[in-house]
Design a protein around this motif. Sequence first.
Motif, PDB file in Angstrom:
ATOM      1  N   GLY A 143       2.957 -20.626 -13.989  1.00 43.29           N
ATOM      2  CA  GLY A 143       1.742 -19.927 -13.974  1.00 43.29           C
ATOM      3  C   GLY A 143       1.263 -19.006 -12.706  1.00 43.29           C
ATOM      4  N   ASP A 144       1.836 -19.487 -11.669  1.00 43.79           N
ATOM      5  CA  ASP A 144       1.504 -18.668 -10.409  1.00 43.79           C
ATOM      6  C   ASP A 144       2.076 -17.122 -10.549  1.00 43.79           C
ATOM      7  OD1 ASP A 144       0.483 -20.781  -9.218  1.00 43.79           O
ATOM      8  OD2 ASP A 144       2.190 -21.251  -7.687  1.00 43.79           O
ATOM      9  N   ILE A 145       1.122 -16.208  -9.708  1.00 41.93           N
ATOM     10  CA  ILE A 145       1.689 -14.870  -9.665  1.00 41.93           C
ATOM     11  C   ILE A 145       1.419 -14.541  -8.377  1.00 41.93           C
ATOM     12  CG2 ILE A 145       0.572 -12.569 -10.184  1.00 41.93           C
ATOM     13  CD1 ILE A 145      -0.908 -13.801 -12.648  1.00 41.93           C
ATOM     14  N   ILE A 146       2.780 -13.657  -7.973  1.00 41.66           N
ATOM     15  CA  ILE A 146       2.948 -13.093  -6.556  1.00 41.66           C
ATOM     16  C   ILE A 146       3.067 -11.488  -6.848  1.00 41.66           C
ATOM     17  CG2 ILE A 146       4.388 -13.038  -4.586  1.00 41.66           C
ATOM     18  CD1 ILE A 146       5.578 -15.928  -5.479  1.00 41.66           C
ATOM     19  N   SER A 147       2.375 -11.049  -5.754  1.00 38.31           N
ATOM     20  CA  SER A 147       2.453  -9.337  -5.909  1.00 38.31           C
ATOM     21  C   SER A 147       2.318  -8.794  -4.724  1.00 38.31           C
ATOM     22  CB  SER A 147       0.979  -9.029  -6.710  1.00 38.31           C
ATOM     23  OG  SER A 147      -0.147  -9.302  -5.905  1.00 38.31           O
ATOM     24  N   ASP A 148       3.043  -7.610  -4.549  1.00 32.99           N
ATOM     25  CA  ASP A 148       3.059  -6.833  -3.236  1.00 32.99           C
ATOM     26  C   ASP A 148       3.195  -5.323  -3.559  1.00 32.99           C
ATOM     27  OD1 ASP A 148       3.717  -6.352  -0.693  1.00 32.99           O
ATOM     28  OD2 ASP A 148       5.330  -7.129  -0.344  1.00 32.99           O
ATOM     29  N   ASN A 149       2.928  -4.487  -2.591  1.00 31.61           N
ATOM     30  CA  ASN A 149       2.976  -3.142  -2.407  1.00 31.61           C
ATOM     31  C   ASN A 149       3.891  -2.490  -1.887  1.00 31.61           C
ATOM     32  OD1 ASN A 149       0.515  -3.093  -4.107  1.00 31.61           O
ATOM     33  ND2 ASN A 149      -0.574  -3.453  -2.487  1.00 31.61           N
ATOM     34  N   ALA A 150       4.577  -1.249  -2.206  1.00 28.86           N
ATOM     35  CA  ALA A 150       5.521  -0.693  -1.384  1.00 28.86           C
ATOM     36  C   ALA A 150       5.275   0.922  -1.616  1.00 28.86           C
ATOM     37  CB  ALA A 150       6.993  -0.931  -1.406  1.00 28.86           C
ATOM     38  N   ILE A 151       5.824   1.713  -0.851  1.00 29.85           N
ATOM     39  CA  ILE A 151       5.866   3.199  -0.751  1.00 29.85           C
ATOM     40  C   ILE A 151       7.474   3.691  -1.128  1.00 29.85           C
ATOM     41  CG2 ILE A 151       5.478   5.302   0.348  1.00 29.85           C
ATOM     42  CD1 ILE A 151       2.956   4.021   1.529  1.00 29.85           C
ATOM     43  N   PHE A 152       7.658   4.284  -1.987  1.00 27.25           N
ATOM     44  CA  PHE A 152       9.055   4.887  -2.182  1.00 27.25           C
ATOM     45  C   PHE A 152       8.878   6.392  -2.091  1.00 27.25           C
ATOM     46  CE2 PHE A 152       9.746   1.071  -5.275  1.00 27.25           C
ATOM     47  CZ  PHE A 152      10.306   0.496  -4.301  1.00 27.25           C
ATOM     48  N   ILE A 153       9.902   6.935  -1.447  1.00 28.83           N
ATOM     49  CA  ILE A 153      10.003   8.427  -1.362  1.00 28.83           C
ATOM     50  C   ILE A 153      11.171   8.823  -2.139  1.00 28.83           C
ATOM     51  CG2 ILE A 153      10.517  10.627   0.304  1.00 28.83           C
ATOM     52  CD1 ILE A 153       8.492   9.295   2.221  1.00 28.83           C
ATOM     53  N   VAL A 154      11.288   9.718  -3.200  1.00 31.55           N
ATOM     54  CA  VAL A 154      12.303   9.910  -3.885  1.00 31.55           C
ATOM     55  C   VAL A 154      12.385  11.470  -4.061  1.00 31.55           C
ATOM     56  CG1 VAL A 154      12.214   8.033  -5.229  1.00 31.55           C
ATOM     57  CG2 VAL A 154      11.057   9.940  -6.029  1.00 31.55           C
ATOM     58  N   PRO A 155      13.619  11.940  -4.210  1.00 38.05           N
ATOM     59  CA  PRO A 155      13.595  13.557  -4.283  1.00 38.05           C
ATOM     60  C   PRO A 155      12.396  14.129  -5.442  1.00 38.05           C
ATOM     61  CG  PRO A 155      15.927  12.386  -4.417  1.00 38.05           C
ATOM     62  CD  PRO A 155      14.709  11.353  -4.616  1.00 38.05           C
ATOM     63  N   SER A 156      12.310  15.367  -4.788  1.00 38.43           N
ATOM     64  CA  SER A 156      11.049  16.118  -5.612  1.00 38.43           C
ATOM     65  C   SER A 156      11.552  16.187  -7.055  1.00 38.43           C
ATOM     66  CB  SER A 156      10.794  17.470  -5.055  1.00 38.43           C
ATOM     67  OG  SER A 156       9.892  18.161  -5.777  1.00 38.43           O
ATOM     68  N   GLY A 157      10.515  15.790  -8.099  1.00 39.33           N
ATOM     69  CA  GLY A 157      10.843  16.158  -9.412  1.00 39.33           C
ATOM     70  C   GLY A 157      11.421  14.646 -10.041  1.00 39.33           C
ATOM     71  N   GLU A 158      11.787  13.919  -9.424  1.00 40.62           N
ATOM     72  CA  GLU A 158      12.212  12.489  -9.794  1.00 40.62           C
ATOM     73  C   GLU A 158      11.066  11.219  -9.893  1.00 40.62           C
ATOM     74  OE1 GLU A 158      15.848  10.994  -8.321  1.00 40.62           O
ATOM     75  OE2 GLU A 158      16.645  13.312  -8.068  1.00 40.62           O
TER      76      GLU A 158
END
Length: 168
Positions: A143-158
Motif C-alpha cells: 500500500g505504500d507509495i514512493i515517488s521522485d522527479n527527474a529531468i531528461f534531455i532528449v533529441p529535438s522532436g522526440e
Amino acid sequence: MRNSIFLFVLSLISFGTFFQAQKIGDGETVDVNGLQVSLNITNKESVQVGGKPFDRYKVSASVKNSSDKSYTIRLTSYPQIVLDTGIVELDCVNATGAKLTSKKIQLKMKTQMINVSYSAYDKSGKSVSNVLPVIGSYYFDSGDIISDNAIFIVPSGEKPEVNVRALR
C-alpha cells in the motif's frame, strides 16, 4: 577463448535483463511484479546544448506496492552501509544526460529512523543524556507509495522512451 566465453555470458545476462524491462509512456501505469509504476511528464521546454536543439522534459515517477508482499532490509549492526535499496528503475533510453541531467530514475525504499539514547560526559565532567537518530531499516510495505522527479534531455522532436524494471 576465455574472453569470448566471458563476452557470451555477459551478452546473455544483458539480453535477459533487457527483456525483463517494460516500456512505459506519459500518463501510463504498468504492473511490474505487483508494483504499480506510473510516469507523468510535468513540463517540456526546448533548449540548446552545444549549439544543437534538444527537448528538456521534467518527469515524475511513482511506484505503489499493490501486492501483499512487503520489502524490508533490516540492519544487523551499526554502522552498516547499504547501497542497494532500489525497488524499481526507470531508464530513459534516448536521454543524453547533457547539462547534468538524468538518464534514469531509481525509486528506493523508505528509511526507518530510530532514536538512540546514550550517556556521555561533558567538558565539566557532568553526565548528560543525548539522542542520536540512526537508520534502523529500509522498508516498502503493501500500500505504500514512493515517488521522485527527474529531468531528461532528449533529441529535438522526440519524447522520452522509458523502460521500467523491478530491482527486487
